[in-house]
Design a protein around this motif. Structure first.
Motif, PDB file in Angstrom:
ATOM      1  N   PRO A  15       4.026   9.581   1.863  1.00 22.95           N
ATOM      2  CA  PRO A  15       3.482   9.013   3.107  1.00 22.95           C
ATOM      3  C   PRO A  15       4.595   8.456   3.989  1.00 22.95           C
ATOM      4  CG  PRO A  15       3.067   7.558   1.245  1.00 22.95           C
ATOM      5  CD  PRO A  15       3.608   8.829   0.668  1.00 22.95           C
ATOM      6  N   GLU A  16       4.265   8.212   5.228  1.00 24.43           N
ATOM      7  CA  GLU A  16       5.252   7.697   6.172  1.00 24.43           C
ATOM      8  C   GLU A  16       5.623   6.263   5.825  1.00 24.43           C
ATOM      9  OE1 GLU A  16       5.834   7.154  11.026  1.00 24.43           O
ATOM     10  OE2 GLU A  16       4.007   8.042  10.178  1.00 24.43           O
ATOM     11  N   MET A  17       6.907   5.974   5.849  1.00 24.81           N
ATOM     12  CA  MET A  17       7.403   4.653   5.483  1.00 24.81           C
ATOM     13  C   MET A  17       7.094   3.643   6.585  1.00 24.81           C
ATOM     14  SD  MET A  17      11.304   3.568   4.375  1.00 24.81           S
ATOM     15  CE  MET A  17      11.299   4.739   3.016  1.00 24.81           C
ATOM     16  N   PRO A  18       6.604   2.448   6.234  1.00 26.67           N
ATOM     17  CA  PRO A  18       6.317   1.427   7.250  1.00 26.67           C
ATOM     18  C   PRO A  18       7.578   1.047   8.035  1.00 26.67           C
ATOM     19  CG  PRO A  18       5.318   0.838   5.147  1.00 26.67           C
ATOM     20  CD  PRO A  18       6.211   2.010   4.888  1.00 26.67           C
ATOM     21  N   PRO A  19       7.428   0.722   9.324  1.00 28.00           N
ATOM     22  CA  PRO A  19       8.606   0.412  10.158  1.00 28.00           C
ATOM     23  C   PRO A  19       9.449  -0.728   9.595  1.00 28.00           C
ATOM     24  CG  PRO A  19       6.643   0.720  11.505  1.00 28.00           C
ATOM     25  CD  PRO A  19       6.177   0.703  10.098  1.00 28.00           C
ATOM     26  N   GLU A  20       8.797  -1.777   9.076  1.00 30.57           N
ATOM     27  CA  GLU A  20       9.575  -2.902   8.571  1.00 30.57           C
ATOM     28  C   GLU A  20      10.428  -2.516   7.369  1.00 30.57           C
ATOM     29  OE1 GLU A  20       6.332  -2.688   8.977  1.00 30.57           O
ATOM     30  OE2 GLU A  20       5.159  -3.801   7.467  1.00 30.57           O
ATOM     31  N   LEU A  21       9.947  -1.557   6.570  1.00 33.14           N
ATOM     32  CA  LEU A  21      10.741  -1.090   5.432  1.00 33.14           C
ATOM     33  C   LEU A  21      11.874  -0.190   5.906  1.00 33.14           C
ATOM     34  CD1 LEU A  21      11.082  -1.159   2.389  1.00 33.14           C
ATOM     35  CD2 LEU A  21       9.484   0.747   2.194  1.00 33.14           C
ATOM     36  N   VAL A  22      11.630   0.563   6.968  1.00 36.60           N
ATOM     37  CA  VAL A  22      12.690   1.393   7.547  1.00 36.60           C
ATOM     38  C   VAL A  22      13.806   0.506   8.069  1.00 36.60           C
ATOM     39  CG1 VAL A  22      13.264   3.047   9.352  1.00 36.60           C
ATOM     40  CG2 VAL A  22      11.096   3.264   8.118  1.00 36.60           C
ATOM     41  N   GLU A  23      13.437  -0.598   8.744  1.00 33.74           N
ATOM     42  CA  GLU A  23      14.442  -1.518   9.276  1.00 33.74           C
ATOM     43  C   GLU A  23      15.255  -2.158   8.159  1.00 33.74           C
ATOM     44  OE1 GLU A  23      12.439  -4.355  11.664  1.00 33.74           O
ATOM     45  OE2 GLU A  23      11.754  -2.891  13.160  1.00 33.74           O
TER      46      GLU A  23
ATOM     47  N   GLN B 227       0.829  -1.205   0.000  1.00 40.99           N
ATOM     48  CA  GLN B 227       0.000   0.000   0.000  1.00 40.99           C
ATOM     49  C   GLN B 227       0.866   1.259   0.000  1.00 40.99           C
ATOM     50  OE1 GLN B 227      -2.659   0.267   3.336  1.00 40.99           O
ATOM     51  NE2 GLN B 227      -3.740   2.054   2.538  1.00 40.99           N
ATOM     52  N   TYR B 228       1.936   1.244   0.789  1.00 45.00           N
ATOM     53  CA  TYR B 228       2.841   2.398   0.837  1.00 45.00           C
ATOM     54  C   TYR B 228       3.468   2.663  -0.529  1.00 45.00           C
ATOM     55  CZ  TYR B 228       7.288   4.820   1.524  1.00 45.00           C
ATOM     56  OH  TYR B 228       8.346   5.661   1.403  1.00 45.00           O
ATOM     57  N   LEU B 229       3.982   1.611  -1.184  1.00 46.10           N
ATOM     58  CA  LEU B 229       4.629   1.787  -2.484  1.00 46.10           C
ATOM     59  C   LEU B 229       3.636   2.256  -3.538  1.00 46.10           C
ATOM     60  CD1 LEU B 229       6.971  -1.348  -2.540  1.00 46.10           C
ATOM     61  CD2 LEU B 229       7.568   1.018  -2.017  1.00 46.10           C
ATOM     62  N   GLU B 230       2.404   1.787  -3.444  1.00 40.12           N
ATOM     63  CA  GLU B 230       1.389   2.242  -4.395  1.00 40.12           C
ATOM     64  C   GLU B 230       1.077   3.726  -4.181  1.00 40.12           C
ATOM     65  OE1 GLU B 230      -3.121   1.053  -5.932  1.00 40.12           O
ATOM     66  OE2 GLU B 230      -2.143  -0.099  -4.328  1.00 40.12           O
ATOM     67  N   GLN B 231       1.013   4.159  -2.927  1.00 37.14           N
ATOM     68  CA  GLN B 231       0.773   5.576  -2.641  1.00 37.14           C
ATOM     69  C   GLN B 231       1.924   6.443  -3.133  1.00 37.14           C
ATOM     70  OE1 GLN B 231       0.134   5.690   1.574  1.00 37.14           O
ATOM     71  NE2 GLN B 231      -1.989   5.005   1.454  1.00 37.14           N
ATOM     72  N   VAL B 232       3.159   5.975  -2.953  1.00 36.79           N
ATOM     73  CA  VAL B 232       4.319   6.736  -3.435  1.00 36.79           C
ATOM     74  C   VAL B 232       4.288   6.850  -4.956  1.00 36.79           C
ATOM     75  CG1 VAL B 232       6.832   6.749  -3.628  1.00 36.79           C
ATOM     76  CG2 VAL B 232       5.756   6.145  -1.452  1.00 36.79           C
ATOM     77  N   THR B 233       3.967   5.738  -5.632  1.00 36.37           N
ATOM     78  CA  THR B 233       3.892   5.761  -7.098  1.00 36.37           C
ATOM     79  C   THR B 233       2.824   6.741  -7.568  1.00 36.37           C
ATOM     80  OG1 THR B 233       4.627   3.452  -7.204  1.00 36.37           O
ATOM     81  CG2 THR B 233       3.544   4.357  -9.156  1.00 36.37           C
ATOM     82  N   ASN B 234       1.668   6.709  -6.931  1.00 39.55           N
ATOM     83  CA  ASN B 234       0.591   7.637  -7.310  1.00 39.55           C
ATOM     84  C   ASN B 234       1.013   9.093  -7.088  1.00 39.55           C
ATOM     85  OD1 ASN B 234      -1.039   5.451  -7.950  1.00 39.55           O
ATOM     86  ND2 ASN B 234      -2.069   5.426  -5.962  1.00 39.55           N
TER      87      ASN B 234
END
Length: 548
Positions: free
Chosen positions: A426-434, A105-112
């Motif tokens: 949007p804010e990056m999910p914690p698991e992607l930050v890690e 969902q995060y990557l889709e929002q960034v792409t949009n």
């Protein structure tokens, strides 16, 4: 000018001189391309006395090369960056995170968000990227500048090859360039501030603000910087603006977090950062076509309006060539004409056929013939469409794929950097930050879909060949994973995801269908159970009566 600025200017001018020397050998071919294919461009190293809008097509007798270049640029635009669809998406490189709903969902929002800002009317991406593709077709290299305008967002501007010099790093990627811009004093004051200009420039700004000055923008990796500081002079990429018409005065010294110029090459060359182009490859055919068409025009004119043969010079005085004219004395007593046409240009059809062959060669050199693969025959099956698309992808992949990786990869990276620091993403999910924010670019343009068409064609051929065996033994159909096939074909045919149910939605529909079947079975069994219960009750009553 301070001592450090003197050293900085000396380094930049030395870099620029080396870049100009490395590009000098290309100017002859590029100027010939401009003469024959792109007359609206000013030649390399040409004096600025020529004004824009001057007619430069007087020596061009066939427009096929110019039209072929236009078709090439339009096709490259539609195959790589079509405005009507999302031609790339973002994905994670860590396998364990690919199926995470939050990350997807995060990557889709960034792409949009990227597409929304890229195609804003003020950004001007669509117009500028088209000119970059013209440069690819004409000169083999072309690029676009991605600026971050304070208060307005991302702005794009085509890099004119006549004013762009660049060099590569150790890995073959462009990491240093010099750009020459012509700015009026009014524009310079808007961009750099009035105080950044020299006193003489400030005085000229008051009297004639539209006076054009030449500026050099040097962009290169910064050799020394303080990582603990985040100001513009300690960013990884150094940016220095010099006013060439004011003694190489430094008007701005700042920096970028990412390289702001996205430059792509169509064909690679030996020992040079600059590329080769379809126009450069087609120059022999272009020259020959232009010369042949000039000859054909002369031959056709002679065939339609041939020169005349007359008995003596005096006959010309009274000879009238107007339609319906009466020429007396031009025939002997026995009926033999004294004036006769000189039959030249009788081989005009041969010249036209030969010129058509050259036109076809020019169109082939600019890939126009290849772009028409799917247009030539509309009566094709789905398998034939995929086969032709696959042929197109195989032939175009090595060249246009290079443009994607070099130019579009740098462009998207720069856009993400700008929007991220602007707080738009949007804010990056914690698991992607890690995971260190390991995000990859996946291209989903018509070119990439054509390259994947072989998989779809193989599936359709397999299904077609399997039909007789499935008809003979219906159990053989169980070998096919119909759901996976439908999704795969949807991806090959570029069907938008909104038209397909997700795996979760399919699972919910399966569960609902199973529930309906179970309910129907219960309802169907209810009358039987009721009848059995009635019989049991009657039997029990009868047994009781019998005991009584």
């Amino acid at each position: 000018m301070q001592n450090q600025d003197v050293d900085l200017v000396r380094e930049i001018m030395a870099d620029w001189s080396a870049m100009k020397a490395a590009r000098e050998s290309f100017h002859g071919q590029w100027n010939e391309v401009i003469e024959q294919v792109l007359p609206r461009y000013r030649k390399f190293n040409e004096a600025r006395t020529n004004q824009p809008g001057e007619k430069r097509t007087s020596q061009i007798y066939d427009a096929t090369p110019m039209l072929a270049l236009r078709h090439f640029a339009a096709a490259e635009d539609s195959l790589i960056t079509p405005r009507v669809q999302k031609w790339h998406r973002l994905a994670v490189s860590v396998e364990e995170l690919k199926d995470s709903p939050a990350i997807r969902q995060y990557l889709e929002q960034v792409t949009n968000t990227l597409f929304a800002h890229r195609y804003r009317w003020r950004a001007n991406f669509a117009a500028q990227i088209g000119e970059a593709y013209v440069s690819h077709g004409a000169f083999g290299s072309g690029g676009i500048m991605i600026d971050d305008v304070l208060g307005e967002g991302i702005r794009y501007r085509t890099l004119s090859m006549s004013r762009t010099w660049f060099s590569e790093d150790a890995f073959g990627m462009v990491d240093k360039c010099c750009l020459q811009w012509g700015l009026t004093l009014r524009q310079a004051a808007q961009r750099f501030g009035r105080d950044a200009l020299t006193p003489s420039m400030q005085l000229a700004l008051e009297k004639n603000p539209e006076t054009v000055y030449q500026f050099l923008h040097a962009i290169r990796p910064r050799r020394e910087r303080d990582d603990s500081r985040v100001d513009s002079r300690n960013m990884p990429i150094q940016s220095v603006w010099l006013c060439l018409d004011a003694g190489n005065h430094v008007v701005q010294h700042s920096g970028y977090r990412t390289f702001p110029a996205a430059i792509g090459r169509f064909y690679a060359t030996d020992d040079s950062p600059y590329g080769y182009s379809p126009a450069m490859d087609s120059l022999p055919d272009v020259r020959m076509l232009n010369s042949m068409e000039k000859t054909n025009i002369k031959a056709a004119e002679k065939a339609v309006n041939p020169p005349l043969m007359l008995p003596d010079d005096g006959a010309l005085e009274a000879f009238d060539l107007r339609a319906g004219a009466m020429n007396y004395g031009m025939m002997t007593d026995d009926g033999r004409p004294l004036a006769a046409p000189l039959n030249l240009g009788t081989n005009v059809p041969l010249g036209i056929d030969y010129a058509n062959q050259k036109r076809e060669a020019v169109n082939l050199g600019f890939y126009v013939t290849l772009f028409q693969i799917l247009v030539d025959n509309h009566q094709m099956t789905a398998t034939e469409v995929l086969q032709r698309a696959q042929e197109k992808g195989v032939l175009l992949g090595p060249t246009m794929g290079r443009v994607q990786s070099e130019m579009l990869g740098s462009l998207i990276t720069r856009e993400i950097d700008i929007l991220s620091h602007a707080g738009v993403l949007p804010e990056m999910p914690p698991e992607l930050v890690e995971a260190g924010g390991a995000v990859e670019i996946e291209y989903d343009s018509p070119l990439n879909q054509a390259m994947r068409a072989e998989e779809g064609a193989n599936v359709l051929r397999w299904a077609e060949a399997s039909a007789p065996f499935i008809q003979a033994d219906p159990q053989a159909a169980r070998v096919m994973n119909a759901g996976a096939i439908v999704r795969g074909l949807g991806d090959v045919f570029s069907v938008p995801q909104k038209y397909m149910h997700t795996d979760e939605e399919v699972a919910d529909m399966d569960a609902a269908a199973a529930q309906q079947v179970e309910t129907a079975q219960i309802l169907e069994a209810a009358p039987v159970a009721a009848g059995a219960a009635k019989d049991l009750t009657a039997a029990a009553v009868n047994a009781t009566n019998a005991r009584i």
